[in-house]
Design an enzyme around this catalytic site. Structure first.
Site, PDB file in Angstrom:
ATOM      1  N   TYR A 174      -2.616  -0.495  10.302  1.00 43.49           N
ATOM      2  CA  TYR A 174      -2.572  -0.950   8.827  1.00 43.49           C
ATOM      3  C   TYR A 174      -1.286  -0.726   8.186  1.00 43.49           C
ATOM      4  CZ  TYR A 174      -4.123  -0.828   4.069  1.00 43.49           C
ATOM      5  OH  TYR A 174      -4.213  -0.990   2.718  1.00 43.49           O
ATOM      6  N   SER A 225       0.816  -1.254   0.048  1.00 40.60           N
ATOM      7  CA  SER A 225      -0.070   0.032   0.102  1.00 40.60           C
ATOM      8  C   SER A 225       0.860   1.049   0.065  1.00 40.60           C
ATOM      9  CB  SER A 225      -0.897   0.117   1.117  1.00 40.60           C
ATOM     10  OG  SER A 225      -1.214   1.300   1.597  1.00 40.60           O
ATOM     11  N   LYS A 256       1.241  -3.145   6.538  1.00 42.30           N
ATOM     12  CA  LYS A 256       1.761  -3.052   5.085  1.00 42.30           C
ATOM     13  C   LYS A 256       3.259  -2.761   4.925  1.00 42.30           C
ATOM     14  CE  LYS A 256      -2.286  -3.912   3.109  1.00 42.30           C
ATOM     15  NZ  LYS A 256      -2.421  -4.946   2.483  1.00 42.30           N
TER      16      LYS A 256
END
Ligand SMILES: NC(=O)c1ccc[n+]([C@@H]2O[C@H](COP(=O)([O-])OP(=O)(O)OC[C@H]3O[C@@H](n4cnc5c(N)ncnc54)[C@H](OP(=O)(O)O)[C@@H]3O)[C@@H](O)[C@H]2O)c1
Length: 258
Positions: free
Chosen positions: A163, A150, A167
């Site tokens: 998150y 990401s 990632k």
């Protein structure tokens, strides 16, 4: 002298391609792309009716696909799904390790439960799906693993601390996997999408301020579409990328160039 002997280096027809999270968003997009390219698409996820919908679309387009349920946070479930796919199709040529989860929350408010929920899908799930599939690939002489990063693999994003941690971790995991699995002819790479409209990012798109913040940072001035990810995914799945491993392709409209 002919370099390619008439061979299409990008050909993925006949390959068995396992895609997690294939029932929605980007996973559905990868599934449709591989279906149109002639692969046998294994659509994996928790929600059977959404997976069935992806399978139906692939078959309507003349492709081959089958749905398998899996919860990537459950190691028994991963093992059962991979064993069933290997038994039914004989091998797994490509893994698109796409299933992911996000829950926006300020760092100071993240609870242990939310931390675990995100880590269990994005890090532990990605890790053990790849491990289980790599065992099958090793047995059959090789394969291609595409993990999904990401923008948050490279930059911090507010209210996405867990998150972004996962990632970033996926990129490091992919490099280590590339080193260890190279001798078995398994290439491991990452795709790092920028912003694409999916159920995960719809709230950002719907919030005018957030949307403006996003769009002002994309040199190509628009959100990505699933078609924009199809080419990079097909490249990483095909013989065209046989000497590429441990690498990440950013598909972000130029965001990270600035
Ligand atoms: N959209 C973007 O702009 C963007 C940008 C960068 C990276 N990404 C990454 O791209 C991937 C796909 O995201 P998306 O935007 O397409 O979001 P999405 O539509 O919410 O898709 C997430 C998928 O993951 C699956 N999933 C979640 N938990 C699972 C579990 N425990 N077991 C099995 N499957 C599970 C879901 O399937 P079920 O509900 O069927 O379980 C769903 O199909 C994610 O890794 C995400 O981080 C997205």
């Amino acid at each position: 002298m002919s370099l390619m002997n008439g061979k299409n280096l990008f050909d993925v027809s006949g390959k068995v391609v396992l895609i997690t999270g294939a029932g929605s968003g980007l996973g559905e997009g990868y599934a449709l792309a591989f279906g149109e390219a002639g692969s046998t698409v294994i659509c994996a996820g928790r929600n059977q009716s959404r997976l069935d919908n992806t399978v139906r679309q692939i078959r309507e387009n003349g492709g081959a696909a089958k749905a398998y349920t899996v919860d990537v946070t459950d190691l028994d479930s991963i093992q059962a799904m991979v064993a069933a796919v290997a038994a039914d199709h004989g091998r797994i040529d490509v893994l698109v390790n796409n299933a992911g989860y996000e829950h926006i929350q300020p760092f100071l408010e993240v609870t242990p439960q939310v931390y675990d929920d995100i880590m269990n899908v994005n890090m532990k799930g990605v890790f053990f799906v790849a491990q289980e599939v790599a065992k099958v690939m090793k047995e059959h002489g090789g394969g291609k693993i595409i993990n999904i990063g990401s923008l948050g693999s490279f930059i911090g994003l507010a209210e996405s601390s867990v998150y972004c941690s996962t990632k970033g971790g996926v990129i490091q995991l992919s490099k280590t996997m590339a080193i260890e699995l190279g001798p078995f002819n398994i290439q491991v790479n990452c795709l790092a999408p920028g912003y694409f409209i999916t159920p995960m990012t719809q709230p950002f798109y719907d919030d005018p301020q957030h949307r403006q913040w996003i769009e002002s940072r994309i040199p190509l001035h628009q959100w990505g579409t699933t078609l924009d990810l199809a080419g990079p995914a097909l490249f990483l799945a095909s013989a065209a990328s046989n000497y590429v491993t441990g690498e990440t392709i950013k598909v972000d409209g130029g965001w990270l160039a600035s």
